[in-house]
Write an enzyme that holds these catalytic residues in place. Sequence first.
Site, PDB file in Angstrom:
ATOM      1  N   ILE A 134      11.743  -7.866  -1.381  1.00  0.00           N
ATOM      2  CA  ILE A 134      12.449  -9.041  -1.896  1.00  0.00           C
ATOM      3  C   ILE A 134      11.673  -9.684  -3.044  1.00  0.00           C
ATOM      4  O   ILE A 134      12.255 -10.159  -4.014  1.00  0.00           O
ATOM      5  CB  ILE A 134      12.689 -10.053  -0.765  1.00  0.00           C
ATOM      6  CG1 ILE A 134      13.623  -9.450   0.290  1.00  0.00           C
ATOM      7  CG2 ILE A 134      13.271 -11.361  -1.303  1.00  0.00           C
ATOM      8  CD1 ILE A 134      13.753 -10.293   1.552  1.00  0.00           C
ATOM      9  N   GLY A 135      10.350  -9.692  -2.956  1.00  0.00           N
ATOM     10  CA  GLY A 135       9.545 -10.279  -4.022  1.00  0.00           C
ATOM     11  C   GLY A 135       9.756  -9.581  -5.349  1.00  0.00           C
ATOM     12  O   GLY A 135       9.889 -10.223  -6.396  1.00  0.00           O
ATOM     13  N   THR A 166       5.093 -14.699  -5.009  1.00  0.00           N
ATOM     14  CA  THR A 166       4.124 -14.065  -4.121  1.00  0.00           C
ATOM     15  C   THR A 166       4.781 -12.927  -3.352  1.00  0.00           C
ATOM     16  O   THR A 166       5.993 -12.874  -3.185  1.00  0.00           O
ATOM     17  CB  THR A 166       3.535 -15.077  -3.130  1.00  0.00           C
ATOM     18  OG1 THR A 166       4.573 -15.542  -2.250  1.00  0.00           O
ATOM     19  CG2 THR A 166       2.901 -16.256  -3.860  1.00  0.00           C
ATOM     20  N   GLY A 167       3.952 -11.994  -2.893  1.00  0.00           N
ATOM     21  CA  GLY A 167       4.464 -10.873  -2.104  1.00  0.00           C
ATOM     22  C   GLY A 167       5.326  -9.916  -2.906  1.00  0.00           C
ATOM     23  O   GLY A 167       6.270  -9.337  -2.376  1.00  0.00           O
ATOM     24  N   TYR A 188       5.136 -14.850  14.411  1.00  0.00           N
ATOM     25  CA  TYR A 188       5.854 -14.858  13.137  1.00  0.00           C
ATOM     26  C   TYR A 188       6.944 -15.923  13.133  1.00  0.00           C
ATOM     27  O   TYR A 188       7.055 -16.712  12.183  1.00  0.00           O
ATOM     28  CB  TYR A 188       6.452 -13.474  12.894  1.00  0.00           C
ATOM     29  CG  TYR A 188       7.321 -13.369  11.664  1.00  0.00           C
ATOM     30  CD1 TYR A 188       6.751 -13.182  10.411  1.00  0.00           C
ATOM     31  CD2 TYR A 188       8.704 -13.421  11.757  1.00  0.00           C
ATOM     32  CE1 TYR A 188       7.540 -13.072   9.269  1.00  0.00           C
ATOM     33  CE2 TYR A 188       9.505 -13.314  10.630  1.00  0.00           C
ATOM     34  CZ  TYR A 188       8.923 -13.135   9.387  1.00  0.00           C
ATOM     35  OH  TYR A 188       9.717 -13.026   8.274  1.00  0.00           O
ATOM     36  N   SER A 238       4.841  -6.775  -4.108  1.00  0.00           N
ATOM     37  CA  SER A 238       3.945  -5.625  -4.109  1.00  0.00           C
ATOM     38  C   SER A 238       4.646  -4.291  -3.909  1.00  0.00           C
ATOM     39  O   SER A 238       4.008  -3.238  -4.025  1.00  0.00           O
ATOM     40  CB  SER A 238       2.889  -5.794  -3.000  1.00  0.00           C
ATOM     41  OG  SER A 238       3.519  -5.882  -1.734  1.00  0.00           O
ATOM     42  N   SER A 293      12.747 -17.350   8.073  1.00  0.00           N
ATOM     43  CA  SER A 293      13.417 -16.209   8.680  1.00  0.00           C
ATOM     44  C   SER A 293      14.602 -16.732   9.482  1.00  0.00           C
ATOM     45  O   SER A 293      15.001 -17.881   9.319  1.00  0.00           O
ATOM     46  CB  SER A 293      12.438 -15.425   9.552  1.00  0.00           C
ATOM     47  OG  SER A 293      12.940 -14.152   9.858  1.00  0.00           O
TER      48      SER A 293
END
Length: 281
Positions: free
Chosen positions: A34-35, A26-27, A186, A29, A173
Amino acid sequence: MGHHGTAPTDLARDPRPLLGRTALVTGASRRDGIGYATARRLAAHGASVFCHHHRPHDLEQPWGGDDITAVLDGVRAARTDPAARVEGLGADLARPGAPRDLLNAAQDALGPIDVLVCNHARSGGDGTLAEVTEDMLDGHWAVDARSVLLLAQAYAAAHDDTRPGGRIIMLTSGQGQGPMPGEIAYAAAKGALAAITLTIADELADRRITVNTVNPGGVQTGYLTDAAIDSIRHKLPFGRIGEPDDPARLIAWLATDEARWITGQVLHSEGGLARWRDAPR
């Protein structure tokens, strides 16, 4: 056979340790992210990869959106198995039902999913304790934590326990390593993933699924200015900030059989970041 008799060929590193396996990342894009780096690593390891993206989120950020076709082409270019497939789908994972729908779409495209990498996160819309609002907290929870747990749920429900290589890898994180000023929502949501890792790992261990969480550390994914990096350079013992491929190497390794005995762990990929070092005078 005991380890004393293990053949050298079995000890040597397999250049394509994920050959024939499938992954959902996921992520993925942006080519600076990192994705994307993780998807390329998995493809280079031999896997077929399904890349989730949510470009509207990127367009609202200072770094902007990327060309999704170029992203997918970049992952395809990293393949070492010509038969491996790379597909993608855009989805807002805060939408009710979206995590389950995404997992189903990945399975429809690639077949049963072996590796789930939850890399996506929400950026912005945050504040200090004095500033944070209900909407900020709910928004980050929905994307950064709730959707990850629901993806893990959907993955586990669909997983065939006879298949080898069951892996869930979440990203947290550095909220457990030091304060994150101005990022209450976050840090709280990402902290939940670190806190729940061992519980999920225990629940899925009997099904031979490992569950680990990676803190990628400070990584230049396009959001750090040169001035910001210079301001913390004295805290970077290797003289540089992290690059997307730094955590991607760890994530991809966790997806392989080399990491089959590791589960329930939160691993920090921070390059020795020394938060305690004072700035040079």
